[in-house]
Scaffold this active site. Structure first.
Site, PDB file in Angstrom:
ATOM      1  N   TRP A 157      58.906 -64.499  10.412  1.00  0.00           N
ATOM      2  CA  TRP A 157      57.714 -63.919   9.630  1.00  0.00           C
ATOM      3  C   TRP A 157      56.789 -63.139  10.736  1.00  0.00           C
ATOM      4  CZ3 TRP A 157      53.835 -66.102  12.181  1.00  0.00           C
ATOM      5  CH2 TRP A 157      54.208 -67.452  12.700  1.00  0.00           C
ATOM      6  N   CYS A 158      57.053 -63.021  11.880  1.00  0.00           N
ATOM      7  CA  CYS A 158      55.946 -62.411  13.026  1.00  0.00           C
ATOM      8  C   CYS A 158      56.727 -60.980  13.085  1.00  0.00           C
ATOM      9  CB  CYS A 158      56.044 -63.286  14.208  1.00  0.00           C
ATOM     10  SG  CYS A 158      55.321 -62.287  15.439  1.00  0.00           S
ATOM     11  N   GLY A 159      55.924 -60.075  12.778  1.00  0.00           N
ATOM     12  CA  GLY A 159      56.248 -58.441  12.635  1.00  0.00           C
ATOM     13  C   GLY A 159      56.463 -58.304  13.873  1.00  0.00           C
TER      14      GLY A 159
END
Length: 179
Positions: free
Chosen positions: A77-79
């Site tokens: 979920w971490c760009g």
């Protein structure tokens, strides 16, 4: 009378707010220094782990045949985490014949399909591992966070690298450790 009460209440609220902010900052500093001490204590121990990869295969430190290991803590979920993965894959392919290994480590439960999607979309071939108890002690409050370890288990990075980097920036670091 009401004005005096309102003024006293306002002053009391301001004093309470200032005191609370000071304690919060002090608490944050304390927890940060505890976290840093934990990382320093961990660095004095030999790096070790025994966990599973995303496909459920057992992987442990002793199974690695590496001169340099880049441990990259990330989450699907971490760009910034997923954006740097193609660069990491390129560096892995470029230096793996020199004993370089990247371990991508994630900790969020219930995101296996998201992890697989990221791996497929970015054509990642380096090992993607689930965090275990031993790896967890090296995790930071932020991702991506990266550390380097030599083949004997000695933690090389004095403190973890927080945040993503360009391929060129990572390559400079990798080259300095491979010398």
């Amino acid at each position: 009378m009401i004005r005096k009460f309102m003024c006293a209440a306002l002053i009391g609220t301001c004093i309470l707010a200032i005191t609370a902010c000071g304690k919060k900052a002090e608490t944050e500093k304390t927890s940060e220094s505890v976290k840093q001490t934990e990382v320093q204590d961990s660095a004095e121990e030999n790096f070790d782990f025994s966990t599973e990869d995303i496909d459920g295969n057992n992987v442990s430190f002793k199974d690695l045949d590496a001169k340099l290991i880049m441990v990259n803590f990330w989450e699907p979920w971490c760009g910034p985490c997923t954006e740097e993965m193609p660069d990491l894959e390129e560096l892995y392919e470029k230096y793996k014949d020199q004993g370089f290994v990247i371990l991508g480590v994630f900790s969020t439960e219930g995101v296996d399909e998201d992890v697989r999607t990221v791996i497929e979309e970015n054509k990642i071939t380096y090992p993607i591992l689930r965090v275990d108890e031993k790896l967890a002690k090296y995790m930071q409050d932020y991702v991506p966070a990266t550390m380097f370890v030599d083949g004997s288990g000695k933690v090389l990075s004095e403190s973890p690298y927080i945040g993503s980097k360009t391929a060129d920036a990572w390559e400079e670091i990798i080259k300095s450790y491979l010398k």
